[in-house]
Scaffold this motif. Sequence first.
Motif, PDB file in Angstrom:
ATOM      1  N   PRO A 195       0.767  -1.048  -0.128  1.00 13.26           N
ATOM      2  CA  PRO A 195      -0.086  -0.033   0.079  1.00 13.26           C
ATOM      3  C   PRO A 195       0.866   1.209  -0.021  1.00 13.26           C
ATOM      4  N   LEU A 196       0.503   2.307  -0.556  1.00 16.39           N
ATOM      5  CA  LEU A 196       1.298   3.495  -0.882  1.00 16.39           C
ATOM      6  C   LEU A 196       1.417   4.019   0.563  1.00 16.39           C
ATOM      7  N   ASP A 197       0.559   3.997   1.333  1.00 12.13           N
ATOM      8  CA  ASP A 197       0.703   4.691   2.940  1.00 12.13           C
ATOM      9  C   ASP A 197       1.479   3.665   3.725  1.00 12.13           C
ATOM     10  N   ARG A 198       2.564   2.602   2.913  1.00 12.84           N
ATOM     11  CA  ARG A 198       3.316   1.915   3.794  1.00 12.84           C
ATOM     12  C   ARG A 198       4.553   1.784   3.044  1.00 12.84           C
ATOM     13  N   LEU A 199       4.953   2.838   2.266  1.00 16.54           N
ATOM     14  CA  LEU A 199       6.027   2.581   1.153  1.00 16.54           C
ATOM     15  C   LEU A 199       7.061   3.747   1.569  1.00 16.54           C
TER      16      LEU A 199
ATOM     17  N   SER B 269      11.334   7.446  -9.025  1.00 11.55           N
ATOM     18  CA  SER B 269      10.988   7.496 -10.469  1.00 11.55           C
ATOM     19  C   SER B 269      10.815   5.717 -10.765  1.00 11.55           C
ATOM     20  N   LEU B 270      11.868   4.959 -10.298  1.00 10.58           N
ATOM     21  CA  LEU B 270      11.511   3.678 -10.800  1.00 10.58           C
ATOM     22  C   LEU B 270      10.436   3.002  -9.953  1.00 10.58           C
ATOM     23  N   VAL B 271      10.330   3.168  -8.719  1.00 15.91           N
ATOM     24  CA  VAL B 271       9.263   2.574  -7.889  1.00 15.91           C
ATOM     25  C   VAL B 271       7.875   3.229  -8.635  1.00 15.91           C
ATOM     26  N   ALA B 272       7.863   4.447  -8.970  1.00 11.99           N
ATOM     27  CA  ALA B 272       6.576   4.991  -9.613  1.00 11.99           C
ATOM     28  C   ALA B 272       6.336   4.119 -10.840  1.00 11.99           C
ATOM     29  N   ALA B 273       7.183   4.124 -11.609  1.00 17.19           N
ATOM     30  CA  ALA B 273       7.116   3.521 -12.970  1.00 17.19           C
ATOM     31  C   ALA B 273       6.634   1.992 -12.771  1.00 17.19           C
ATOM     32  N   HIS B 274       7.055   1.316 -11.988  1.00 15.21           N
ATOM     33  CA  HIS B 274       6.659  -0.086 -11.768  1.00 15.21           C
ATOM     34  C   HIS B 274       5.313  -0.221 -10.893  1.00 15.21           C
ATOM     35  N   ARG B 275       5.119   0.779 -10.470  1.00 12.03           N
ATOM     36  CA  ARG B 275       3.834   0.512  -9.760  1.00 12.03           C
ATOM     37  C   ARG B 275       2.522   1.592 -10.617  1.00 12.03           C
ATOM     38  N   GLY B 276       2.909   2.200 -11.693  1.00  9.17           N
ATOM     39  CA  GLY B 276       2.183   2.939 -12.489  1.00  9.17           C
ATOM     40  C   GLY B 276       1.443   3.954 -11.854  1.00  9.17           C
TER      41      GLY B 276
ATOM     42  N   THR C  76       5.592   9.960 -10.200  1.00  7.03           N
ATOM     43  CA  THR C  76       6.636  10.134  -9.151  1.00  7.03           C
ATOM     44  C   THR C  76       6.510  11.084  -7.972  1.00  7.03           C
ATOM     45  N   GLN C  77       5.651  12.163  -8.446  1.00  5.58           N
ATOM     46  CA  GLN C  77       5.599  13.178  -7.262  1.00  5.58           C
ATOM     47  C   GLN C  77       4.661  12.496  -6.318  1.00  5.58           C
ATOM     48  N   ASP C  78       3.752  11.766  -6.624  1.00  4.05           N
ATOM     49  CA  ASP C  78       2.765  11.147  -5.723  1.00  4.05           C
ATOM     50  C   ASP C  78       3.483  10.095  -5.006  1.00  4.05           C
ATOM     51  N   VAL C  79       4.481   9.295  -5.218  1.00  4.47           N
ATOM     52  CA  VAL C  79       5.141   8.463  -4.628  1.00  4.47           C
ATOM     53  C   VAL C  79       6.091   9.164  -3.506  1.00  4.47           C
ATOM     54  N   LEU C  80       6.844  10.229  -4.104  1.00  5.36           N
ATOM     55  CA  LEU C  80       7.846  11.198  -3.378  1.00  5.36           C
ATOM     56  C   LEU C  80       6.834  11.591  -2.057  1.00  5.36           C
ATOM     57  N   ALA C  81       5.717  11.920  -2.228  1.00  5.26           N
ATOM     58  CA  ALA C  81       4.945  12.871  -1.300  1.00  5.26           C
ATOM     59  C   ALA C  81       4.464  11.916  -0.269  1.00  5.26           C
ATOM     60  N   ALA C  82       3.897  10.654  -0.846  1.00  2.00           N
ATOM     61  CA  ALA C  82       3.479   9.592   0.236  1.00  2.00           C
ATOM     62  C   ALA C  82       4.861   8.960   0.930  1.00  2.00           C
ATOM     63  N   ALA C  83       5.836   8.589   0.355  1.00  2.00           N
ATOM     64  CA  ALA C  83       6.933   8.372   1.147  1.00  2.00           C
ATOM     65  C   ALA C  83       7.648   9.388   2.168  1.00  2.00           C
TER      66      ALA C  83
ATOM     67  N   ALA D 283       5.407  11.594   3.820  1.00  2.00           N
ATOM     68  CA  ALA D 283       4.641  11.532   4.809  1.00  2.00           C
ATOM     69  C   ALA D 283       4.675  10.218   5.646  1.00  2.00           C
ATOM     70  N   ASN D 284       4.930   9.259   4.837  1.00  3.15           N
ATOM     71  CA  ASN D 284       5.203   7.899   5.747  1.00  3.15           C
ATOM     72  C   ASN D 284       6.487   7.878   6.692  1.00  3.15           C
ATOM     73  N   CYS D 285       7.596   8.512   5.954  1.00  3.11           N
ATOM     74  CA  CYS D 285       8.812   8.751   6.849  1.00  3.11           C
ATOM     75  C   CYS D 285       8.345   9.470   8.052  1.00  3.11           C
ATOM     76  N   ARG D 286       7.974  10.784   7.890  1.00  4.84           N
ATOM     77  CA  ARG D 286       7.310  11.381   9.248  1.00  4.84           C
ATOM     78  C   ARG D 286       6.512  10.948  10.082  1.00  4.84           C
ATOM     79  N   SER D 287       5.672  10.021   9.534  1.00  7.03           N
ATOM     80  CA  SER D 287       4.801   9.318  10.439  1.00  7.03           C
ATOM     81  C   SER D 287       5.540   8.157  11.329  1.00  7.03           C
ATOM     82  N   LEU D 288       6.323   7.338  10.646  1.00  6.07           N
ATOM     83  CA  LEU D 288       7.227   6.474  11.382  1.00  6.07           C
ATOM     84  C   LEU D 288       8.080   6.829  12.235  1.00  6.07           C
ATOM     85  N   PHE D 289       8.785   7.914  11.954  1.00  9.39           N
ATOM     86  CA  PHE D 289       9.797   8.383  12.816  1.00  9.39           C
ATOM     87  C   PHE D 289       9.340   9.757  13.558  1.00  9.39           C
ATOM     88  N   GLY D 290       8.079   9.883  13.708  1.00  7.97           N
ATOM     89  CA  GLY D 290       7.717  11.074  14.469  1.00  7.97           C
ATOM     90  C   GLY D 290       8.292  12.423  14.129  1.00  7.97           C
TER      91      GLY D 290
END
Length: 155
Positions: free
Chosen positions: A98-102, A128-135, A138-145, A147-154
């Motif tokens: 899931p994008l919210d776990r990447l 870019s590679l992750v986004a291409a493989h997931r369809g 890139t900016q959505d993958v970067l934004a999600a990652a 947000a996920n980093c901020r969540s995981l590490f507080g």
Amino acid sequence: MEKQEALLRQCLAKANSTKPVILHIRGKVGQDVELNARCRTMAEKYLEKEQPIQLHCFSCEPGVFAAWRKVFPQVYASISGMVARFNPRQKQELQEIPLDRLLLETDSPYLPIVGKVNMPHFVGDVASLVAAHRGERTQDVLAAANANCRSLFGL
């Protein structure tokens, strides 16, 4: 293997449920599913269900991440430059996360996408590679990652 498992048990026993546990689970080709299952079984004995976990340099077969998430809902998969060399089954697993776990990483200076040197600023190339493989974009993958980093590490 016994020494590594004993050390992992010691580390898991000392884990703080408010801090992420970062696991780098790697073995010989074809061992990743079994090693993840063994580590997950050990983690279940020592960690709370809500323990935040980062699966560092994640590159597994389909179903592995879902098995982790079934036990630990706060697990994240961190994808490195190895994504440039993912086989079709690893690409399938990447699509199932899931994008919210990447998360994204370069594992600098290791695991370059191209060449011999890896740098943190290549994280955009990983995205870019992750986004291409997931369809996805890139900016959505970067934004999600991010947000996920901020969540995981507080952060």
